[in-house]
Design a protein around this motif. Structure first.
Motif, PDB file in Angstrom:
ATOM      1  N   VAL A   4      51.958   2.625 -67.839  1.00  0.00           N
ATOM      2  CA  VAL A   4      52.331   3.020 -66.483  1.00  0.00           C
ATOM      3  C   VAL A   4      51.340   2.426 -65.489  1.00  0.00           C
ATOM      4  N   ALA A   5      51.870   1.848 -64.420  1.00  0.00           N
ATOM      5  CA  ALA A   5      51.025   1.345 -63.332  1.00  0.00           C
ATOM      6  C   ALA A   5      50.929   2.422 -62.256  1.00  0.00           C
ATOM      7  N   HIS A   6      50.006   2.251 -61.353  1.00  0.00           N
ATOM      8  CA  HIS A   6      49.850   3.199 -60.242  1.00  0.00           C
ATOM      9  C   HIS A   6      50.902   2.905 -59.173  1.00  0.00           C
ATOM     10  N   THR A   7      52.112   3.393 -59.420  1.00  0.00           N
ATOM     11  CA  THR A   7      53.209   3.215 -58.472  1.00  0.00           C
ATOM     12  C   THR A   7      53.456   4.546 -57.763  1.00  0.00           C
ATOM     13  N   ASN A   8      54.406   4.561 -56.878  1.00  0.00           N
ATOM     14  CA  ASN A   8      54.781   5.808 -56.215  1.00  0.00           C
ATOM     15  C   ASN A   8      55.970   6.488 -56.875  1.00  0.00           C
ATOM     16  N   GLU A   9      56.407   5.977 -58.051  1.00  0.00           N
ATOM     17  CA  GLU A   9      57.416   6.718 -58.801  1.00  0.00           C
ATOM     18  C   GLU A   9      56.817   8.076 -59.128  1.00  0.00           C
ATOM     19  N   LEU A  10      57.670   9.074 -59.247  1.00  0.00           N
ATOM     20  CA  LEU A  10      57.167  10.443 -59.242  1.00  0.00           C
ATOM     21  C   LEU A  10      57.996  11.344 -60.132  1.00  0.00           C
ATOM     22  N   VAL A  11      57.315  12.272 -60.779  1.00  0.00           N
ATOM     23  CA  VAL A  11      57.973  13.428 -61.375  1.00  0.00           C
ATOM     24  C   VAL A  11      57.412  14.630 -60.623  1.00  0.00           C
ATOM     25  N   ALA A  12      58.307  15.488 -60.123  1.00  0.00           N
ATOM     26  CA  ALA A  12      57.864  16.661 -59.358  1.00  0.00           C
ATOM     27  C   ALA A  12      58.342  17.915 -60.071  1.00  0.00           C
ATOM     28  N   PHE A  13      57.442  18.869 -60.213  1.00  0.00           N
ATOM     29  CA  PHE A  13      57.743  20.143 -60.833  1.00  0.00           C
ATOM     30  C   PHE A  13      57.879  21.207 -59.748  1.00  0.00           C
ATOM     31  N   ALA A  14      58.906  22.052 -59.870  1.00  0.00           N
ATOM     32  CA  ALA A  14      59.113  23.149 -58.927  1.00  0.00           C
ATOM     33  C   ALA A  14      58.153  24.275 -59.272  1.00  0.00           C
ATOM     34  N   VAL A  15      57.417  24.742 -58.268  1.00  0.00           N
ATOM     35  CA  VAL A  15      56.481  25.852 -58.434  1.00  0.00           C
ATOM     36  C   VAL A  15      56.603  26.785 -57.234  1.00  0.00           C
ATOM     37  N   ASP A  16      56.125  28.010 -57.393  1.00  0.00           N
ATOM     38  CA  ASP A  16      56.044  28.898 -56.239  1.00  0.00           C
ATOM     39  C   ASP A  16      54.687  28.682 -55.562  1.00  0.00           C
ATOM     40  N   HIS A  17      54.493  29.286 -54.398  1.00  0.00           N
ATOM     41  CA  HIS A  17      53.250  29.066 -53.627  1.00  0.00           C
ATOM     42  C   HIS A  17      52.017  29.517 -54.400  1.00  0.00           C
ATOM     43  N   HIS A  18      52.102  30.651 -55.078  1.00  0.00           N
ATOM     44  CA  HIS A  18      50.959  31.163 -55.849  1.00  0.00           C
ATOM     45  C   HIS A  18      50.580  30.177 -56.957  1.00  0.00           C
ATOM     46  N   THR A  19      51.575  29.699 -57.689  1.00  0.00           N
ATOM     47  CA  THR A  19      51.322  28.752 -58.781  1.00  0.00           C
ATOM     48  C   THR A  19      50.776  27.439 -58.239  1.00  0.00           C
ATOM     49  N   GLN A  20      51.304  26.987 -57.117  1.00  0.00           N
ATOM     50  CA  GLN A  20      50.812  25.745 -56.514  1.00  0.00           C
ATOM     51  C   GLN A  20      49.321  25.873 -56.186  1.00  0.00           C
ATOM     52  N   LYS A  21      48.922  26.978 -55.614  1.00  0.00           N
ATOM     53  CA  LYS A  21      47.513  27.200 -55.259  1.00  0.00           C
ATOM     54  C   LYS A  21      46.645  27.290 -56.520  1.00  0.00           C
ATOM     55  N   ARG A  22      47.123  28.023 -57.529  1.00  0.00           N
ATOM     56  CA  ARG A  22      46.371  28.158 -58.777  1.00  0.00           C
ATOM     57  C   ARG A  22      46.195  26.793 -59.443  1.00  0.00           C
ATOM     58  N   LEU A  23      47.271  25.995 -59.484  1.00  0.00           N
ATOM     59  CA  LEU A  23      47.179  24.669 -60.093  1.00  0.00           C
ATOM     60  C   LEU A  23      46.308  23.730 -59.270  1.00  0.00           C
ATOM     61  N   ARG A  24      46.316  23.873 -57.972  1.00  0.00           N
ATOM     62  CA  ARG A  24      45.432  23.071 -57.111  1.00  0.00           C
ATOM     63  C   ARG A  24      43.977  23.310 -57.519  1.00  0.00           C
ATOM     64  N   ASP A  25      43.621  24.585 -57.716  1.00  0.00           N
ATOM     65  CA  ASP A  25      42.256  24.938 -58.123  1.00  0.00           C
ATOM     66  C   ASP A  25      41.949  24.462 -59.538  1.00  0.00           C
ATOM     67  N   THR A  26      42.904  24.656 -60.455  1.00  0.00           N
ATOM     68  CA  THR A  26      42.728  24.241 -61.852  1.00  0.00           C
ATOM     69  C   THR A  26      42.528  22.740 -61.957  1.00  0.00           C
ATOM     70  N   LEU A  27      43.367  21.981 -61.281  1.00  0.00           N
ATOM     71  CA  LEU A  27      43.270  20.520 -61.344  1.00  0.00           C
ATOM     72  C   LEU A  27      41.985  20.017 -60.695  1.00  0.00           C
ATOM     73  N   ALA A  28      41.593  20.613 -59.586  1.00  0.00           N
ATOM     74  CA  ALA A  28      40.341  20.205 -58.935  1.00  0.00           C
ATOM     75  C   ALA A  28      39.154  20.463 -59.859  1.00  0.00           C
ATOM     76  N   ALA A  29      39.130  21.618 -60.509  1.00  0.00           N
ATOM     77  CA  ALA A  29      38.034  21.954 -61.426  1.00  0.00           C
ATOM     78  C   ALA A  29      37.983  20.998 -62.614  1.00  0.00           C
ATOM     79  N   ALA A  30      39.145  20.453 -63.006  1.00  0.00           N
ATOM     80  CA  ALA A  30      39.212  19.514 -64.124  1.00  0.00           C
ATOM     81  C   ALA A  30      38.997  18.066 -63.685  1.00  0.00           C
ATOM     82  N   GLY A  31      38.740  17.855 -62.398  1.00  0.00           N
ATOM     83  CA  GLY A  31      38.449  16.517 -61.901  1.00  0.00           C
ATOM     84  C   GLY A  31      39.649  15.716 -61.428  1.00  0.00           C
ATOM     85  N   PHE A  32      40.784  16.385 -61.230  1.00  0.00           N
ATOM     86  CA  PHE A  32      41.982  15.714 -60.732  1.00  0.00           C
ATOM     87  C   PHE A  32      42.138  16.029 -59.250  1.00  0.00           C
ATOM     88  N   ALA A  33      41.795  15.072 -58.419  1.00  0.00           N
ATOM     89  CA  ALA A  33      41.846  15.268 -56.972  1.00  0.00           C
ATOM     90  C   ALA A  33      43.287  15.201 -56.480  1.00  0.00           C
TER      91      ALA A  33
END
Length: 113
Positions: free
Chosen positions: A57-86
């Protein structure tokens, strides 16, 4: 028609499985000799080893998007940041990241019609 499965080909199955299973929380439903299958709603995300000489895979703008609620989005934002995924980008409804292979991944609260 609905999505049956997505197949993400990778040179590093364990790293990609870690991202989608441990960080995003997809549930493992099967393990094959060269792939791991993860449940996402009604669909399955298959993490599969690439074959020798296969393009990655190259760094393209093709995308897979997962549906989440606001709470899950915030929790995953924190989880991914802590794991080094900006967070690469965001809109009012969707946060965008890159998985370990550079695949663009969205976490979206956008209501579909």
């Amino acid at each position: 028609m609905r999505i049956h499965h997505l197949a993400f080909r990778t040179p590093d199955v364990s790293s990609l499985v870690h991202f989608y299973r441990e960080l995003l929380g997809l549930i493992e439903v099967a393990t094959q000799p060269h792939s791991v299958w993860l449940r996402s709603g009604d669909a399955v995300v298959m993490i599969e080893a690439i074959e020798p000489g296969e393009t990655t895979v190259a760094h393209t703008n093709e995308l897979v998007a997962f549906a989440v609620d606001h709470h899950t989005q915030k929790r995953l934002r924190d989880t991914l940041a802590a794991a080094g995924f900006a967070r690469e980008a965001h809109t009012e409804a969707t946060d965008y990241y890159r998985d370990p292979d550079g695949r663009r991944v969205g976490l979206s609260t956008y209501p579909l019609p």
